[in-house]
Design a protein around this motif. Sequence first.
Motif, PDB file in Angstrom:
ATOM      1  N   LEU A 125      -6.485  11.471  -6.134  1.00 19.86           N
ATOM      2  CA  LEU A 125      -7.677  10.626  -6.132  1.00 19.86           C
ATOM      3  C   LEU A 125      -7.314   9.190  -6.507  1.00 19.86           C
ATOM      4  CD1 LEU A 125     -10.683  11.363  -5.653  1.00 19.86           C
ATOM      5  CD2 LEU A 125     -10.978  11.103  -8.124  1.00 19.86           C
ATOM      6  N   LEU A 126      -6.484   9.071  -7.533  1.00 20.74           N
ATOM      7  CA  LEU A 126      -6.050   7.739  -7.959  1.00 20.74           C
ATOM      8  C   LEU A 126      -5.326   7.028  -6.809  1.00 20.74           C
ATOM      9  CD1 LEU A 126      -5.565   5.592 -10.135  1.00 20.74           C
ATOM     10  CD2 LEU A 126      -3.516   6.836 -10.813  1.00 20.74           C
ATOM     11  N   ALA A 127      -4.441   7.768  -6.114  1.00 22.93           N
ATOM     12  CA  ALA A 127      -3.689   7.175  -5.006  1.00 22.93           C
ATOM     13  C   ALA A 127      -4.635   6.732  -3.897  1.00 22.93           C
ATOM     14  CB  ALA A 127      -2.666   8.171  -4.473  1.00 22.93           C
ATOM     15  N   MET A 128      -5.634   7.548  -3.602  1.00 23.70           N
ATOM     16  CA  MET A 128      -6.544   7.227  -2.510  1.00 23.70           C
ATOM     17  C   MET A 128      -7.395   6.000  -2.820  1.00 23.70           C
ATOM     18  SD  MET A 128      -7.562  10.956  -1.149  1.00 23.70           S
ATOM     19  CE  MET A 128      -9.291  10.730  -1.340  1.00 23.70           C
ATOM     20  N   VAL A 129      -7.918   5.941  -4.025  1.00 16.88           N
ATOM     21  CA  VAL A 129      -8.755   4.792  -4.397  1.00 16.88           C
ATOM     22  C   VAL A 129      -7.924   3.509  -4.382  1.00 16.88           C
ATOM     23  CG1 VAL A 129     -10.075   3.744  -6.263  1.00 16.88           C
ATOM     24  CG2 VAL A 129     -10.411   6.154  -5.699  1.00 16.88           C
ATOM     25  N   THR A 130      -6.712   3.589  -4.956  1.00 19.48           N
ATOM     26  CA  THR A 130      -5.840   2.416  -4.955  1.00 19.48           C
ATOM     27  C   THR A 130      -5.545   1.967  -3.537  1.00 19.48           C
ATOM     28  OG1 THR A 130      -4.814   3.319  -6.939  1.00 19.48           O
ATOM     29  CG2 THR A 130      -3.667   1.514  -5.844  1.00 19.48           C
ATOM     30  N   ASP A 131      -5.256   2.934  -2.664  1.00 20.96           N
ATOM     31  CA  ASP A 131      -4.927   2.626  -1.278  1.00 20.96           C
ATOM     32  C   ASP A 131      -6.091   1.904  -0.601  1.00 20.96           C
ATOM     33  OD1 ASP A 131      -3.226   2.823   1.011  1.00 20.96           O
ATOM     34  OD2 ASP A 131      -4.637   4.305   1.794  1.00 20.96           O
ATOM     35  N   GLN A 132      -7.315   2.373  -0.848  1.00 19.72           N
ATOM     36  CA  GLN A 132      -8.484   1.748  -0.237  1.00 19.72           C
ATOM     37  C   GLN A 132      -8.674   0.315  -0.734  1.00 19.72           C
ATOM     38  OE1 GLN A 132     -10.330   2.871   2.337  1.00 19.72           O
ATOM     39  NE2 GLN A 132      -8.643   4.339   2.315  1.00 19.72           N
ATOM     40  N   LEU A 133      -8.499   0.112  -2.042  1.00 28.40           N
ATOM     41  CA  LEU A 133      -8.683  -1.234  -2.589  1.00 28.40           C
ATOM     42  C   LEU A 133      -7.617  -2.186  -2.052  1.00 28.40           C
ATOM     43  CD1 LEU A 133      -9.666  -0.392  -6.275  1.00 28.40           C
ATOM     44  CD2 LEU A 133     -11.107  -1.398  -4.512  1.00 28.40           C
ATOM     45  N   LEU A 134      -6.356  -1.706  -1.987  1.00 29.74           N
ATOM     46  CA  LEU A 134      -5.295  -2.545  -1.428  1.00 29.74           C
ATOM     47  C   LEU A 134      -5.562  -2.784   0.053  1.00 29.74           C
ATOM     48  CD1 LEU A 134      -2.136  -1.031  -3.157  1.00 29.74           C
ATOM     49  CD2 LEU A 134      -3.148  -3.263  -3.569  1.00 29.74           C
ATOM     50  N   GLY A 135      -6.185  -1.789   0.706  1.00 34.94           N
ATOM     51  CA  GLY A 135      -6.545  -1.942   2.118  1.00 34.94           C
ATOM     52  C   GLY A 135      -7.526  -3.083   2.316  1.00 34.94           C
ATOM     53  N   LEU A 136      -8.436  -3.241   1.351  1.00 32.92           N
ATOM     54  CA  LEU A 136      -9.379  -4.365   1.416  1.00 32.92           C
ATOM     55  C   LEU A 136      -8.619  -5.692   1.372  1.00 32.92           C
ATOM     56  CD1 LEU A 136     -12.443  -3.643  -0.902  1.00 32.92           C
ATOM     57  CD2 LEU A 136     -12.437  -4.080   1.546  1.00 32.92           C
ATOM     58  N   ILE A 137      -7.615  -5.762   0.474  1.00 36.32           N
ATOM     59  CA  ILE A 137      -6.829  -6.999   0.381  1.00 36.32           C
ATOM     60  C   ILE A 137      -6.081  -7.230   1.689  1.00 36.32           C
ATOM     61  CG2 ILE A 137      -5.046  -8.236  -0.897  1.00 36.32           C
ATOM     62  CD1 ILE A 137      -5.703  -6.633  -3.327  1.00 36.32           C
ATOM     63  N   PHE A 183      -5.748  20.537 -11.104  1.00 37.22           N
ATOM     64  CA  PHE A 183      -6.421  19.419 -11.742  1.00 37.22           C
ATOM     65  C   PHE A 183      -5.516  18.182 -11.720  1.00 37.22           C
ATOM     66  CE2 PHE A 183      -8.119  16.851 -15.109  1.00 37.22           C
ATOM     67  CZ  PHE A 183      -9.492  17.087 -15.046  1.00 37.22           C
ATOM     68  N   GLY A 184      -4.247  18.390 -12.095  1.00 39.19           N
ATOM     69  CA  GLY A 184      -3.296  17.267 -12.107  1.00 39.19           C
ATOM     70  C   GLY A 184      -3.082  16.700 -10.716  1.00 39.19           C
ATOM     71  N   CYS A 185      -2.924  17.589  -9.731  1.00 46.06           N
ATOM     72  CA  CYS A 185      -2.703  17.128  -8.355  1.00 46.06           C
ATOM     73  C   CYS A 185      -3.908  16.337  -7.862  1.00 46.06           C
ATOM     74  CB  CYS A 185      -2.473  18.303  -7.421  1.00 46.06           C
ATOM     75  SG  CYS A 185      -0.934  19.151  -7.737  1.00 46.06           S
ATOM     76  N   ALA A 186      -5.107  16.882  -8.130  1.00 44.19           N
ATOM     77  CA  ALA A 186      -6.323  16.228  -7.633  1.00 44.19           C
ATOM     78  C   ALA A 186      -6.490  14.857  -8.278  1.00 44.19           C
ATOM     79  CB  ALA A 186      -7.536  17.103  -7.930  1.00 44.19           C
ATOM     80  N   ALA A 187      -6.247  14.785  -9.587  1.00 42.78           N
ATOM     81  CA  ALA A 187      -6.424  13.500 -10.274  1.00 42.78           C
ATOM     82  C   ALA A 187      -5.472  12.457  -9.713  1.00 42.78           C
ATOM     83  CB  ALA A 187      -6.201  13.672 -11.772  1.00 42.78           C
ATOM     84  N   SER A 188      -4.206  12.855  -9.495  1.00 47.47           N
ATOM     85  CA  SER A 188      -3.237  11.874  -9.012  1.00 47.47           C
ATOM     86  C   SER A 188      -3.536  11.499  -7.559  1.00 47.47           C
ATOM     87  CB  SER A 188      -1.827  12.424  -9.206  1.00 47.47           C
ATOM     88  OG  SER A 188      -1.060  12.300  -8.067  1.00 47.47           O
ATOM     89  N   ARG A 225       0.836  -1.217   0.000  1.00 49.07           N
ATOM     90  CA  ARG A 225       0.000   0.000   0.000  1.00 49.07           C
ATOM     91  C   ARG A 225       0.856   1.247   0.000  1.00 49.07           C
ATOM     92  NH1 ARG A 225      -4.649  -0.367   4.523  1.00 49.07           N
ATOM     93  NH2 ARG A 225      -5.295   1.658   3.737  1.00 49.07           N
ATOM     94  N   THR A 226       1.835   1.284   0.905  1.00 49.76           N
ATOM     95  CA  THR A 226       2.731   2.439   0.960  1.00 49.76           C
ATOM     96  C   THR A 226       3.411   2.634  -0.395  1.00 49.76           C
ATOM     97  OG1 THR A 226       3.151   1.819   3.234  1.00 49.76           O
ATOM     98  CG2 THR A 226       4.612   3.462   2.278  1.00 49.76           C
ATOM     99  N   ALA A 227       3.923   1.520  -0.946  1.00 56.19           N
ATOM    100  CA  ALA A 227       4.632   1.602  -2.223  1.00 56.19           C
ATOM    101  C   ALA A 227       3.707   2.147  -3.312  1.00 56.19           C
ATOM    102  CB  ALA A 227       5.166   0.226  -2.615  1.00 56.19           C
ATOM    103  N   ALA A 228       2.443   1.714  -3.299  1.00 56.32           N
ATOM    104  CA  ALA A 228       1.504   2.153  -4.338  1.00 56.32           C
ATOM    105  C   ALA A 228       1.279   3.658  -4.259  1.00 56.32           C
ATOM    106  CB  ALA A 228       0.185   1.405  -4.191  1.00 56.32           C
ATOM    107  N   VAL A 229       1.081   4.151  -3.047  1.00 53.95           N
ATOM    108  CA  VAL A 229       0.832   5.585  -2.894  1.00 53.95           C
ATOM    109  C   VAL A 229       2.063   6.390  -3.333  1.00 53.95           C
ATOM    110  CG1 VAL A 229       0.393   7.398  -1.208  1.00 53.95           C
ATOM    111  CG2 VAL A 229      -0.900   5.273  -1.112  1.00 53.95           C
ATOM    112  N   TRP A 230       3.251   5.937  -2.947  1.00 58.75           N
ATOM    113  CA  TRP A 230       4.488   6.615  -3.359  1.00 58.75           C
ATOM    114  C   TRP A 230       4.623   6.611  -4.872  1.00 58.75           C
ATOM    115  CZ3 TRP A 230       9.028   4.617   0.208  1.00 58.75           C
ATOM    116  CH2 TRP A 230       8.800   5.086   1.516  1.00 58.75           C
ATOM    117  N   THR A 231       4.409   5.437  -5.456  1.00 62.97           N
ATOM    118  CA  THR A 231       4.629   5.294  -6.894  1.00 62.97           C
ATOM    119  C   THR A 231       3.678   6.180  -7.678  1.00 62.97           C
ATOM    120  OG1 THR A 231       5.246   3.016  -6.479  1.00 62.97           O
ATOM    121  CG2 THR A 231       4.812   3.616  -8.747  1.00 62.97           C
TER     122      THR A 231
END
Lengths: 256, 517
Positions: free
Chosen positions: B202-214, B195-200, B156-162
């Motif tokens: 948002l992507l990080a947050m959604v990914t983090d939540q899904l990985l959190g489920l795993i 716009f760019g900051c928000a999009a990135s 999860r940490t790695a995903a958010v950083w990446t």
Amino acid sequence: MADPRIALARVTKTYGAHQALADVSLEIAAGEFVALVGASGSGKTTLLKTINGLIVPDSGEVRIEGEAVAALAPHLLRRRIGYVFQEVGLFPHLTVAENITITPKLLGWDKPRRAARAAELLELVALPQEMGLRFPAALSGGQQQRIGVARALAAEPHIVLMDEPFGALDPLTRDGLGDDYRALHERLNLSTVMVTHDMTEALLLADRIVVVADGRLIADGTPQALAASTDPEVAALLAAPRRQAERLRARLGEIA
Amino acid sequence: MNPQVEAAFARLPEYFAWHVLLSASALGLGLLISLPLAVAASRNRHIRWPVLAGASLIQTIPSLALLALFFPLLLVISAASEDLLGYGFSALGFLPALLALTLYSMLPIVRNGTTGILSVDPAIIQAAEGVGMTPRQRLLQVELPLAAPVIMAGVRTAAVWTIGAATLSTPVGQTSLGNYIFSGLQTENWVLVLFGCAASALLAMVTDQLLGLIEAGAARRDLKRAALGAAGILIGVIVALTPLISFGKPASYTVGAKNFSEQYILAEMIAERIEDLGGEARMKEDLGSAIAYRALASGEIDVYVDYSGTLWANVLNREDNPGRQEVLEALTKELAERDGVLVLGSLGFENAYALAMRQDRATALGIESLDDLARRSASLTMGGDLEFFARPEWTAINEAYGFNFRARRSYQPTFMFRAVTSGDVDVISAFSSDGRIAADDLVTLTDPRQALPPYDAVVLIAPGRVNDARLLAALRPLIGAIPVEAMRDANYSVDRDADKRRPVEAARALSQQLGLD
Ligand SMILES: Nc1ncnc2c1ncn2[C@@H]1O[C@H](COP(=O)(O)OP(=O)(O)OP(=O)(O)O)[C@@H](O)[C@H]1O
Ligand SMILES: [Mg+2]
């Protein structure tokens, strides 16, 4: 003459400056039930683990059914030997039934056969069938210990090594399980080595009692032979259950 | 909807798709490398320290620098493989970004993996051996499942950083959500940056939540939950990548641009002309100044605009200044001989380095030339763009005039102009074609000793394209066609705060104004 099931010849094991096993030789035949007794830290667990290769001796040789342990693939050897750990060590991520049948699974038994075996063993250790679906964390200490015994017996080994298997059980269950196990041992002609702190248990269950002190075997014989021993250390070990029995008779006699 | 936001949304599918592809590949590759490393580190005490220290060391390199370092490295490797195996590969774009981000993702996975495996109860490890597991079975059936929650926390940490660091892959030529941020910063279009900051984010947050489920699924041995998270990730990646099926097809021409407005405008002009003649054009924007020429020479990009003085100093490593025409001729000859690059010609204006001051301040201090400036420099503060003080031009004027500024500061170009108008600095490095010089009431100082080299804007063609008739036909009409005033106006229409144009609009207006359309 047939090879003994278990044979240790001049086995030594040293941890730093401490000698945990000093020149131990021991032979155990098919059908023998041996109790290993001795003070805490005397080397009982170390001795038991050299038999299934969890500990490799510094010198000496261990043979199982005639084959040198050092020459066997360790995992294949261990699948032939049941082992009950002092710390139990159930796998927390597997259900009780999966824990029991782990060695059969490694040996490639199919699912129905494993399920039948799990049911059979739960019955043997006097636990309800529904417990098979639980995870170990949802079991009491004594129940976990019984699953540990069931796991050791699952793959129908000829040799069973037990390190204080009944320590956390109440006296009644302990007595019952001890008797049931003794019956199984006889029926299947097993070779059993059981470590125990409880001299009474050793005297009641075993054919032969081996006394360990500071990594040496200081006595080895039937309960009767041990009772007749003049060795002061052995006498001291037997003194406690004797004294208890006398006091019990006196107290119970008074009540009656 | 606001036209700027609308324009930003129009590019979202492509930027988002590249961002997801890049982050997912880097994370996947990172996992593939890090897990075996973690297993090895947990097994062997002697390699544990070097592995963990190495991963930590990578983390201390600023991510932008890490990305930039891969370009020259890959260029060398590509050249070697060209020599040995007969084929090279792209040293720009996806590959350097992927490798840098992969390295960047490793630390949390290696560290959590090692800790996770090492923290499995020794009694359970011994039990695994005791029931007859091989070392491999023990790893797969006992250690990894028990360490899974800890490992997933690392992933999860790695995903958010990446995902965050992937925005930095824009300057090495890889499209990502960072394109919004970099071009927004350049053109002072804060809506685009946000716009760019928000999009990135948002992507990080959604990914983090899904990985959190795993992770939660692994911790509670809840297979359904873990499967839900995994399915979410998989579907998300597939949906995000669909636009690439159409965007991803190779464009016939790649037009490069460095990271400022004039470059964007000229690149758009070039792209439009290529498309008018039936070619396909694709942009590679925000290339670092040093990277752009090498990218052209190695064929990563087909065409871009550079400046004679820059090439003279940075590519030919020359410090002398023989004069405008001589520099142009020598460049044309030497770049062709050395790299096979074609200097098609000058666009007609110079974008030279010049030092600029506020009109009122220059008058008050009586400064018109760099000589005047040198006499007053001890009481003045100098501002430069991020690379100016490291450039040979600075060394050259400094040696010629002997400046002795009270202080020197470096800025992102847009902030540099803010600093001089607000009086934070007295004099700045500017470009002669910058529209903000006139707009901000600045004057450029004369260079009586001719220390600054000429900076004619020249069109460069990659070695593989020098005989491409269509490309040359598309670009020839631009040669000598753009006067500096027109370029200044076009630049200003993009750089100004109010009523901003997008580079593509400015390019169209410029073409129209010059009768080039
Ligand atoms: N891995 C080890 N490193 C160092 N010393 C050890 C190790 N394992 C055991 N020992 C030492 O070897 C001796 C014998 O240990 P062992 O576990 O065999 O004792 P034990 O008879 O089973 O005791 P208990 O009845 O308390 O379980 C002890 O003194 C112990 O401290
Ligand atoms: Mg012990």
